[in-house]
Write an enzyme that holds these catalytic residues in place. Sequence first.
Site, PDB file in Angstrom:
ATOM      1  N   GLN A 208       0.851  -1.198   0.000  1.00 49.56           N
ATOM      2  CA  GLN A 208       0.000   0.000   0.000  1.00 49.56           C
ATOM      3  C   GLN A 208       0.886   1.247   0.000  1.00 49.56           C
ATOM      4  O   GLN A 208       1.498   1.592   1.011  1.00 49.56           O
ATOM      5  CB  GLN A 208      -0.921   0.026   1.219  1.00 49.56           C
ATOM      6  CG  GLN A 208      -1.898   1.193   1.152  1.00 49.56           C
ATOM      7  CD  GLN A 208      -2.866   1.250   2.319  1.00 49.56           C
ATOM      8  OE1 GLN A 208      -2.460   1.214   3.479  1.00 49.56           O
ATOM      9  NE2 GLN A 208      -4.154   1.377   2.028  1.00 49.56           N
TER      10      GLN A 208
ATOM     11  N   HIS B  54      -3.244   4.230  -1.338  1.00 52.25           N
ATOM     12  CA  HIS B  54      -4.128   4.524  -0.210  1.00 52.25           C
ATOM     13  C   HIS B  54      -4.865   5.820  -0.534  1.00 52.25           C
ATOM     14  O   HIS B  54      -4.413   6.919  -0.228  1.00 52.25           O
ATOM     15  CB  HIS B  54      -3.329   4.656   1.079  1.00 52.25           C
ATOM     16  CG  HIS B  54      -4.190   4.549   2.308  1.00 52.25           C
ATOM     17  ND1 HIS B  54      -5.565   4.629   2.255  1.00 52.25           N
ATOM     18  CD2 HIS B  54      -3.879   4.355   3.617  1.00 52.25           C
ATOM     19  CE1 HIS B  54      -6.063   4.499   3.477  1.00 52.25           C
ATOM     20  NE2 HIS B  54      -5.057   4.326   4.314  1.00 52.25           N
ATOM     21  N   GLY B  55      -6.013   5.647  -1.166  1.00 53.86           N
ATOM     22  CA  GLY B  55      -6.809   6.804  -1.566  1.00 53.86           C
ATOM     23  C   GLY B  55      -8.008   6.995  -0.657  1.00 53.86           C
ATOM     24  O   GLY B  55      -8.967   7.673  -1.027  1.00 53.86           O
ATOM     25  N   ALA B  56      -7.964   6.386   0.541  1.00 54.94           N
ATOM     26  CA  ALA B  56      -9.143   6.371   1.415  1.00 54.94           C
ATOM     27  C   ALA B  56      -8.854   7.007   2.768  1.00 54.94           C
ATOM     28  O   ALA B  56      -7.722   7.372   3.082  1.00 54.94           O
ATOM     29  CB  ALA B  56      -9.598   4.920   1.617  1.00 54.94           C
TER      30      ALA B  56
ATOM     31  N   TYR C 237      -6.396  10.313   4.269  1.00 56.02           N
ATOM     32  CA  TYR C 237      -4.973  10.586   4.029  1.00 56.02           C
ATOM     33  C   TYR C 237      -4.838  11.449   2.768  1.00 56.02           C
ATOM     34  O   TYR C 237      -5.834  11.890   2.192  1.00 56.02           O
ATOM     35  CB  TYR C 237      -4.201   9.259   3.990  1.00 56.02           C
ATOM     36  CG  TYR C 237      -4.312   8.558   5.332  1.00 56.02           C
ATOM     37  CD1 TYR C 237      -3.629   9.057   6.447  1.00 56.02           C
ATOM     38  CD2 TYR C 237      -5.162   7.482   5.524  1.00 56.02           C
ATOM     39  CE1 TYR C 237      -3.769   8.476   7.709  1.00 56.02           C
ATOM     40  CE2 TYR C 237      -5.308   6.890   6.778  1.00 56.02           C
ATOM     41  CZ  TYR C 237      -4.613   7.389   7.860  1.00 56.02           C
ATOM     42  OH  TYR C 237      -4.764   6.834   9.111  1.00 56.02           O
TER      43      TYR C 237
HETATM   44  C1  LIG Z   1      -5.168  -0.806  13.884  1.00 56.91           C
HETATM   45  C2  LIG Z   1      -5.659  -0.600  12.485  1.00 56.91           C
HETATM   46  C3  LIG Z   1      -4.745  -0.146  11.532  1.00 56.91           C
HETATM   47  C4  LIG Z   1      -5.164   0.049  10.209  1.00 56.91           C
HETATM   48  N1  LIG Z   1      -4.247   0.476   9.303  1.00 56.91           N
HETATM   49  C5  LIG Z   1      -4.652   0.681   8.023  1.00 56.91           C
HETATM   50  C6  LIG Z   1      -3.729   1.087   7.036  1.00 56.91           C
HETATM   51  O1  LIG Z   1      -2.522   1.240   7.313  1.00 56.91           O
HETATM   52  N2  LIG Z   1      -4.189   1.312   5.784  1.00 56.91           N
HETATM   53  C7  LIG Z   1      -5.516   1.131   5.451  1.00 56.91           C
HETATM   54  O2  LIG Z   1      -5.889   1.329   4.300  1.00 56.91           O
HETATM   55  N3  LIG Z   1      -6.413   0.715   6.362  1.00 56.91           N
HETATM   56  C8  LIG Z   1      -6.008   0.470   7.622  1.00 56.91           C
HETATM   57  N4  LIG Z   1      -6.922   0.012   8.531  1.00 56.91           N
HETATM   58  C9  LIG Z   1      -8.307  -0.292   8.083  1.00 56.91           C
HETATM   59  C10 LIG Z   1      -8.403  -1.778   7.717  1.00 56.91           C
HETATM   60  O3  LIG Z   1      -7.567  -2.125   6.642  1.00 56.91           O
HETATM   61  C11 LIG Z   1      -9.824  -2.207   7.344  1.00 56.91           C
HETATM   62  O4  LIG Z   1     -10.173  -1.709   6.071  1.00 56.91           O
HETATM   63  C12 LIG Z   1     -10.851  -1.775   8.386  1.00 56.91           C
HETATM   64  O5  LIG Z   1     -10.378  -2.064   9.682  1.00 56.91           O
HETATM   65  C13 LIG Z   1     -12.186  -2.520   8.186  1.00 56.91           C
HETATM   66  O6  LIG Z   1     -11.962  -3.906   8.100  1.00 56.91           O
HETATM   67  P1  LIG Z   1     -12.115  -4.943   9.325  1.00 56.91           P
HETATM   68  O7  LIG Z   1     -13.515  -4.783   9.834  1.00 56.91           O
HETATM   69  O8  LIG Z   1     -11.864  -6.262   8.667  1.00 56.91           O
HETATM   70  O9  LIG Z   1     -11.119  -4.590  10.358  1.00 56.91           O
HETATM   71  C14 LIG Z   1      -6.525  -0.214   9.847  1.00 56.91           C
HETATM   72  C15 LIG Z   1      -7.417  -0.693  10.809  1.00 56.91           C
HETATM   73  C16 LIG Z   1      -7.009  -0.896  12.116  1.00 56.91           C
HETATM   74  C17 LIG Z   1      -7.981  -1.435  13.113  1.00 56.91           C
END
Ligand SMILES: Cc1cc2nc3c(=O)[nH]c(=O)nc-3n(C[C@H](O)[C@H](O)[C@H](O)COP(=O)(O)O)c2cc1C
Length: 436
Positions: A102, A168-170, A173
């Site tokens: 990413q 990472h367009g979401a 950021y």
């Molecule tokens: C501790 C933590 C760190 C995360 N870091 C990132 C990240 O670095 N980049 C990103 O796109 N999403 C990040 N996310 C979001 C997750 O990738 C995911 O899309 C989001 O938690 C929803 O999915 P889940 O319900 O399976 O956790 C993070 C989520 C958590 C909880």
Amino acid sequence: MPDDVLFQPLEFRNLTVRNRLFRSNISGRFDNYDGSGTETRINWELKFARGGAGAIVSSFVPVAIRGRIMPNYATIDRDDRIPFWRELGKRVHEHDCRFIMQLSHGGRQRDLPGIEFEKGLSSTDSPDPLNGFECERMTAAEIAETVRAFGVGARRAREAGLDGVELHGANGYLITQFLSSAINDREDEYGGALENRARFLVEIVQAIRSEAGRDFHLQVKISATDHNQALLPTEGPGNTVEDTIQVCRWLEAVGVDAIHVSTGCYFPHPRNPAGEFPVDEALKTYDTMISSGTNSLRNYLMLRSGIGGKLFTAMWNHARGEVIEGINLPDARKIKQSVSVPVIATGGFQTASVIRDAITGGSCDAVSMARPLVANNDLPKLFAQGLDRAPKPCTYCNKCMVNVIENPLGCYDQTRYGSREEMIEQILSVFHPSPF
Ligand SMILES: Cc1cc2nc3c(=O)[nH]c(=O)nc-3n(C[C@H](O)[C@H](O)[C@H](O)COP(=O)(O)O)c2cc1C
Ligand code: SF4
């Protein structure tokens, strides 16, 4: 289970993944302060490769030091980073798992500043509204330099033998800071109409194609709906799913191979990661940020006052709504109906039958999972054995998220363990390589 859609390969234009279960981006502070990678990160990623994920989408990998959100995240800002990522990719591949990096830039949205730079860069000069990190509005030259950093980052990922990159367009950021009508207040060709706000992202895609080639897998994680008013009711709503559908069409036209659907124009957001906001646990770590943002002391005191914490959680739960598992599926479905590249949905997935229905019902082609795999690293293997859910599923308590600023990433919900000691041992296991 040859007929189970969960275990059917997914073919992208330049990449095949052996199943529909992706590890979503998630990472702790596992690396060295200067952005060089460590064996601990390799141990972390191997947990999911061994557990049966078809592909791992890495966590936030900064393309420039000024794009970092906190120290101790491995970066891709220099050529001498390549050998570390090559080793990581090689070790993940040994488990028949793909690795997608990413490529990221935090812009004004950060967690811990670090010593290298004071202010982040952004589309705007308004600080981030949650913590109040101050920033500088990017000049045309800084935009061009950052576009180039993404392109070169992709070239490095390719040289490291990785299987592709994700932008990472979401989630608020830097790329969101350009895309979102709630954030971007520019009056030049990068602001105003949607087409202008998308220009930065489109230029990044073009830079990646010219640096890393047309045959290198490239996907974009995007917030389908900004939901800006979830915690900021006096501000504008931000981008709608219709805006994002148009952006995805443009992305497809310039050669993006897949869309990864997320939500929310800041992080964290009540809808991402969807679940509780664990106030007591957050108070143990949020103090680290008090000196950094202009709002963080205010936030800390508000959370610490009993009533403030209660009001905040009520607002959080209301903005999230009832659905957690598959929270982004309605938006993912609309995007899938509008593009022909595969769509990956993130958000709460941890039940085989729910994922199966999402794919066969036409809402997405695959799902990505973060917290459910932190809780159960081998969830894909459990699905393959016929389980619909892990015996101890993720409770969506979000204690992992609030701990990550100070403590190693892992599952912090003690109710899922026999004892606190067992929980600590599991969290610290990332520092010990598995013999397998
Ligand atoms: C501790 C933590 C760190 C995360 N870091 C990132 C990240 O670095 N980049 C990103 O796109 N999403 C990040 N996310 C979001 C997750 O990738 C995911 O899309 C989001 O938690 C929803 O999915 P889940 O319900 O399976 O956790 C993070 C989520 C958590 C909880
Ligand atoms: S701490 Fe554990 S149970 Fe809670 S959200 Fe994180 S992974 Fe899930």
